[in-house]
Write an enzyme that holds these catalytic residues in place. Structure first.
Site, PDB file in Angstrom:
ATOM      1  N   THR A 105       0.863  -1.178   0.000  1.00 46.20           N
ATOM      2  CA  THR A 105       0.000   0.000   0.000  1.00 46.20           C
ATOM      3  C   THR A 105       0.899   1.226   0.000  1.00 46.20           C
ATOM      4  O   THR A 105       1.601   1.487   0.988  1.00 46.20           O
ATOM      5  CB  THR A 105      -0.899   0.021   1.254  1.00 46.20           C
ATOM      6  OG1 THR A 105      -1.681  -1.174   1.269  1.00 46.20           O
ATOM      7  CG2 THR A 105      -1.830   1.229   1.241  1.00 46.20           C
ATOM      8  N   LYS A 180      -7.939   2.103  -3.231  1.00 40.82           N
ATOM      9  CA  LYS A 180      -7.650   1.693  -1.838  1.00 40.82           C
ATOM     10  C   LYS A 180      -7.713   2.909  -0.906  1.00 40.82           C
ATOM     11  O   LYS A 180      -8.301   2.861   0.179  1.00 40.82           O
ATOM     12  CB  LYS A 180      -6.261   1.046  -1.818  1.00 40.82           C
ATOM     13  CG  LYS A 180      -5.657   0.854  -0.455  1.00 40.82           C
ATOM     14  CD  LYS A 180      -5.699  -0.567   0.027  1.00 40.82           C
ATOM     15  CE  LYS A 180      -5.142  -0.656   1.441  1.00 40.82           C
ATOM     16  NZ  LYS A 180      -5.567  -1.804   2.158  1.00 40.82           N
TER      17      LYS A 180
HETATM   18  P1  NAD Z   1       5.580  -6.354   7.038  1.00 43.97           P
HETATM   19  O1  NAD Z   1       6.462  -5.297   7.611  1.00 43.97           O
HETATM   20  O2  NAD Z   1       5.190  -7.507   7.878  1.00 43.97           O
HETATM   21  O3  NAD Z   1       6.305  -6.962   5.718  1.00 43.97           O
HETATM   22  C1  NAD Z   1       7.062  -6.194   4.812  1.00 43.97           C
HETATM   23  C2  NAD Z   1       8.327  -6.972   4.526  1.00 43.97           C
HETATM   24  O4  NAD Z   1       9.041  -6.367   3.448  1.00 43.97           O
HETATM   25  C3  NAD Z   1       9.293  -6.996   5.723  1.00 43.97           C
HETATM   26  O5  NAD Z   1       9.547  -8.349   6.118  1.00 43.97           O
HETATM   27  C4  NAD Z   1      10.558  -6.320   5.189  1.00 43.97           C
HETATM   28  O6  NAD Z   1      11.763  -6.864   5.714  1.00 43.97           O
HETATM   29  C5  NAD Z   1      10.424  -6.587   3.708  1.00 43.97           C
HETATM   30  N1  NAD Z   1      11.224  -5.723   2.833  1.00 43.97           N
HETATM   31  C6  NAD Z   1      11.357  -4.374   2.849  1.00 43.97           C
HETATM   32  N2  NAD Z   1      12.202  -3.979   1.855  1.00 43.97           N
HETATM   33  C7  NAD Z   1      12.559  -5.097   1.190  1.00 43.97           C
HETATM   34  C8  NAD Z   1      13.418  -5.350   0.049  1.00 43.97           C
HETATM   35  N3  NAD Z   1      14.043  -4.366  -0.619  1.00 43.97           N
HETATM   36  N4  NAD Z   1      13.571  -6.623  -0.363  1.00 43.97           N
HETATM   37  C9  NAD Z   1      12.978  -7.648   0.284  1.00 43.97           C
HETATM   38  N5  NAD Z   1      12.172  -7.484   1.371  1.00 43.97           N
HETATM   39  C10 NAD Z   1      11.961  -6.213   1.813  1.00 43.97           C
HETATM   40  O7  NAD Z   1       4.296  -5.625   6.437  1.00 43.97           O
HETATM   41  P2  NAD Z   1       2.875  -6.295   6.086  1.00 43.97           P
HETATM   42  O8  NAD Z   1       1.968  -6.208   7.249  1.00 43.97           O
HETATM   43  O9  NAD Z   1       3.117  -7.607   5.411  1.00 43.97           O
HETATM   44  O10 NAD Z   1       2.319  -5.237   5.033  1.00 43.97           O
HETATM   45  C11 NAD Z   1       2.842  -5.143   3.728  1.00 43.97           C
HETATM   46  C12 NAD Z   1       2.045  -4.096   2.962  1.00 43.97           C
HETATM   47  O11 NAD Z   1       0.686  -4.488   2.889  1.00 43.97           O
HETATM   48  C13 NAD Z   1       2.069  -2.702   3.593  1.00 43.97           C
HETATM   49  O12 NAD Z   1       2.186  -1.736   2.587  1.00 43.97           O
HETATM   50  C14 NAD Z   1       0.727  -2.632   4.315  1.00 43.97           C
HETATM   51  O13 NAD Z   1       0.258  -1.298   4.437  1.00 43.97           O
HETATM   52  C15 NAD Z   1      -0.153  -3.454   3.388  1.00 43.97           C
HETATM   53  N6  NAD Z   1      -1.305  -4.074   4.043  1.00 43.97           N
HETATM   54  C16 NAD Z   1      -1.156  -4.685   5.242  1.00 43.97           C
HETATM   55  C17 NAD Z   1      -2.251  -5.263   5.849  1.00 43.97           C
HETATM   56  C18 NAD Z   1      -2.111  -5.964   7.193  1.00 43.97           C
HETATM   57  O14 NAD Z   1      -3.135  -6.265   7.818  1.00 43.97           O
HETATM   58  N7  NAD Z   1      -0.890  -6.254   7.650  1.00 43.97           N
HETATM   59  C19 NAD Z   1      -3.513  -5.213   5.231  1.00 43.97           C
HETATM   60  C20 NAD Z   1      -3.632  -4.627   3.982  1.00 43.97           C
HETATM   61  C21 NAD Z   1      -2.516  -4.051   3.393  1.00 43.97           C
END
Ligand code: NAD
Length: 309
Positions: A105, A180
């Site tokens: 997002t 979104k």
């Molecule tokens: P998270 O922090 O658990 O996961 C993100 C991952 O990306 C981390 O493990 C991080 O180490 C990794 N990362 C960052 N840079 C990287 C790179 N260059 N190469 C490889 N890995 C890399 O976050 P999440 O909860 O999984 O959310 C991810 C996205 O989804 C966000 O943008 C969030 O807003 C969106 N989202 C989350 C939810 C939710 O309920 N968690 C719901 C809808 C949308």
């Protein structure tokens, strides 16, 4: 571009709360998934879940037909696409015509920049943020909001359907993120409105159940009331019944409203309530609300209302 069918090699970068279960579902659906995350903990969890991992993002991308990213921020997506600090950009190492799908997002402007980076390097790109949370990611019931060209959308459809239940093509580049951000702005404003109405009802002597029975069958009906009811009782599955454990955390709502604020500023829209919701949830997330469901905002309303009867 033909549809991305089972067996296709998919690089899945970002194996966090959302990414790992999504990657796992793709693998279960028969895709040849190779993952990578900069966090060692995430890599270990991926290995334990049986997802093959590469030694870097570019290594994974170089062999794939599709590159999916699921990071936290737009800055991370743009840095990974273009490369920095001696690390190759994903768009530089991918085979020509690779389909880039960013599911993070991020802001509409950042999403459009990501499209441009991929397309200038000879690739295809979609923005495909999701709703449905970790439960949706685990159960493959996410909703995808997709921005990009018709042909690329159709090519990606089977892949997205392996991770989600609803896949909506919202229009051209960045319009998945636009959908979104607009949806979440509605949600934030309505959750605050429902919270204020319950506190007002309490002060006027109405029971929670009576207000719920009326509003849930009248023009006040909305998801924030009928699914995410901010008081315990009327909807037994709502976070209010488990001390506001998320659900959808206040910190994530604050993040999404930050993206809404950027969109409001860049378009000049007179979105007074959207901007007010942004302020309310920013404060909530900076305090006790960071790890609470965003419906916990009702306690902020109560606290700010004093104890006058
Ligand atoms: P998270 O922090 O658990 O996961 C993100 C991952 O990306 C981390 O493990 C991080 O180490 C990794 N990362 C960052 N840079 C990287 C790179 N260059 N190469 C490889 N890995 C890399 O976050 P999440 O909860 O999984 O959310 C991810 C996205 O989804 C966000 O943008 C969030 O807003 C969106 N989202 C989350 C939810 C939710 O309920 N968690 C719901 C809808 C949308």
């Amino acid at each position: 571009m033909t549809a991305v069918e089972q067996g296709a090699r998919v690089a899945f970068l970002g194996l966090g709360h959302m990414g790992l279960p999504m990657a796992r579902n793709l693998k279960s659906a028969g895709y040849d998934v190779v993952g990578f995350d900069v966090s060692q903990t995430a890599m270990q969890a991926a290995n334990e879940a049986g997802v093959e991992t590469a030694s870097s993002g570019p290594d994974a991308a170089a062999t794939a037909r599709v590159v999916i990213t699921m990071f936290q921020t737009g800055a991370q997506v743009l840095a990974a696409y273009s490369g920095r600090d001696g690390v190759d950009g994903l768009v530089d190492v991918a085979k020509p015509g690779t389909l880039f799908i960013d599911c993070s997002t991020i802001s509409v402007d950042e999403a459009r920049e990501a499209h441009t980076l991929a397309e200038v390097a000879g690739h295809r790109a979609l923005d495909a943020p999701v709703s449905g949370g970790v439960v949706g990611a685990e159960n493959a019931t996410l909703a995808f909001m997709v921005g990009g060209g018709d042909e690329d959308f159709e090519a990606a459809r089977p892949l997205l359907e392996a991770m989600g239940r609803r896949v909506v093509h919202c229009g051209g580049d960045g319009l998945g993120q636009a959908a979104k951000v607009c949806n979440n702005m509605i949600l934030a404003v309505s959750q605050i409105a429902v919270a204020e109405a319950f506190v007002l009802g309490e002060r006027l002597g109405l029971t929670h159940q009576a207000l719920f029975d009326v509003a849930s069958n009248a023009s006040g009906k909305c998801w924030a009331l009928t699914t995410n009811c901010p008081v315990p009782g009327p909807v037994p599955t709502s976070p209010a019944n488990r001390d506001y454990q998320p659900g959808f955390a206040g910190s994530l709502m604050a993040k999404d409203l930050g993206l809404a604020e950027r969109a409001i500023e860049s378009t000049g829209v007179d979105a007074k309530l959207g901007l007010m919701a942004r302020e309310i949830y920013k404060e909530f997330a900076e305090g006790q609300g960071a790890n609470q469901d965003f419906s916990g905002i009702i306690n902020t309303v109560r606290a700010a209302s004093g104890d006058r009867l």
